[in-house]
Design an enzyme around this catalytic site. Structure first.
Site, mmCIF file in Angstrom:
data_model
loop_
_atom_site.group_PDB
_atom_site.id
_atom_site.type_symbol
_atom_site.label_atom_id
_atom_site.label_comp_id
_atom_site.label_asym_id
_atom_site.label_seq_id
_atom_site.Cartn_x
_atom_site.Cartn_y
_atom_site.Cartn_z
ATOM 1 N N LYS A 1 0.952 -1.267 -0.130
ATOM 2 C CA LYS A 1 0.152 -0.249 0.016
ATOM 3 C C LYS A 1 0.951 1.211 -0.023
ATOM 4 O O LYS A 1 1.667 1.517 0.834
ATOM 5 C CB LYS A 1 -0.998 0.097 1.009
ATOM 6 C CG LYS A 1 -1.888 1.139 1.377
ATOM 7 C CD LYS A 1 -2.533 1.374 2.655
ATOM 8 C CE LYS A 1 -3.186 2.810 2.495
ATOM 9 N NZ LYS A 1 -3.546 3.186 3.907
ATOM 10 N N GLY B 1 -7.877 9.881 9.598
ATOM 11 C CA GLY B 1 -8.149 10.030 11.249
ATOM 12 C C GLY B 1 -9.179 11.078 11.553
ATOM 13 O O GLY B 1 -9.561 11.370 12.654
ATOM 14 N N ALA C 1 -9.343 6.139 4.240
ATOM 15 C CA ALA C 1 -9.256 7.296 5.186
ATOM 16 C C ALA C 1 -10.391 7.919 5.306
ATOM 17 O O ALA C 1 -11.379 8.301 4.165
ATOM 18 C CB ALA C 1 -8.220 8.378 4.599
ATOM 19 N N GLY C 2 -10.584 8.269 6.509
ATOM 20 C CA GLY C 2 -12.088 9.251 6.913
ATOM 21 C C GLY C 2 -13.187 8.437 7.290
ATOM 22 O O GLY C 2 -14.107 9.092 7.871
ATOM 23 N N ALA D 1 -9.341 2.241 9.845
ATOM 24 C CA ALA D 1 -8.079 1.993 10.629
ATOM 25 C C ALA D 1 -8.579 2.816 12.210
ATOM 26 O O ALA D 1 -9.047 2.220 12.905
ATOM 27 C CB ALA D 1 -6.836 2.607 10.164
#
Length: 254
Positions: A96, A157, A183-184, A205
């Site tokens: 990644k 995040g 993300a987000g 995550a």
């Protein structure tokens, strides 16, 4: 639900999981059991050692496919070096690719990303680049040979979800390779929306690792990805500006 196929490999789930930010390693096992992810990303700068009791040892015991990432890299040169170290350490050509433009926004640097992707693809890597939700950039990366593209829904995040659904849909329409939203993600409904927009998968995550109850959120995201995929396959009804009775008028009594 069919699995996510990337670079000729069918993954067991369309939910990908990041490991950064878990308050303690002991939470990872219940999170994995709840999420049942198709891939788990690990930062080569943070994975460290730890042997069988460390992060990589635990993932190995669970038979989880590991996707090393180049988190924290600020240039193409740095990212390529990190990917090559990951290949040596983990024995995988998958990476990644992350090249961050600055430490404040954590937004990807498109110029450095393209340069790194070109080098890694030519080195035989299966590259999954983290990128802005830009259909032109997505097409350029796919044309270079990247096996998937990973547009952000919102900054890393932030938990803001999919801030520009039109842009994500545009990326999906622009490329033939799988699009994995990265993300987000803040909660389960964000993941469901991404899948309804046509994404082939979702990477989460912080939504898990910083939740009050990480295993519970991991399960919620797995179910949301499945629900969003099913809704996309079913096809939503057209949006209308006016009401439409659910029952036909024909044959109505009175």
């Amino acid at each position: 639900m069919t699995g996510l196929r990337v670079a000729g490999v069918e993954l067991t789930s369309r939910l990908l999981l990041g490991t950064g930010g878990l308050p303690r390693l002991s939470l990872l096992e219940p999170v994995l059991e709840a999420a049942r992810p198709g891939l788990v990303t690990v930062s080569m700068r943070r994975a460290g050692g730890g042997g069988q009791n460390g992060l990589l040892g635990l993932l190995g015991r669970h038979g989880v496919r590991v996707l090393p990432n180049t988190a924290g890299c600020r240039s193409a040169r740095e990212a390529v070096l990190t990917a090559r170290l990951a290949r040596e350490a983990l024995g995988t050509d998958w990476v990644k690719l992350e090249v961050i433009g600055d430490e404040e926004s954590l937004l990807p640097d498109a110029v450095e990303l393209l340069e790194a992707a070109e080098q890694l693809v030519s080195d035989g890597f299966a590259v999954l680049p983290y990128m802005g939700a830009d259909p032109v950039l997505a097409r350029r990366l796919a044309d270079l040979g990247c096996v998937a593209v990973m547009p952000l829904g919102s900054p890393i995040g932030s938990g803001l979800g999919v801030m520009d659904p039109f842009a994500v849909e545009s990326v999906v329409a622009a490329v033939q390779v799988p699009v994995v939203l990265d993300a987000g993600i803040g909660t389960a409904s964000d993941a469901a929306l991404a899948m309804e927009l046509g994404c082939a998968g979702v990477l989460a995550a912080s939504a898990v690792t910083r939740a009050a109850a990480p295993p519970v959120m991991a399960r919620a995201l797995r179910l949301a990805v499945e629900a969003g995929y099913a809704a996309r396959e079913a096809g939503r009804i057209p949006r209308r500006a006016t009401a439409r009775a659910s029952s036909p008028r024909d044959g109505r009594i009175g």
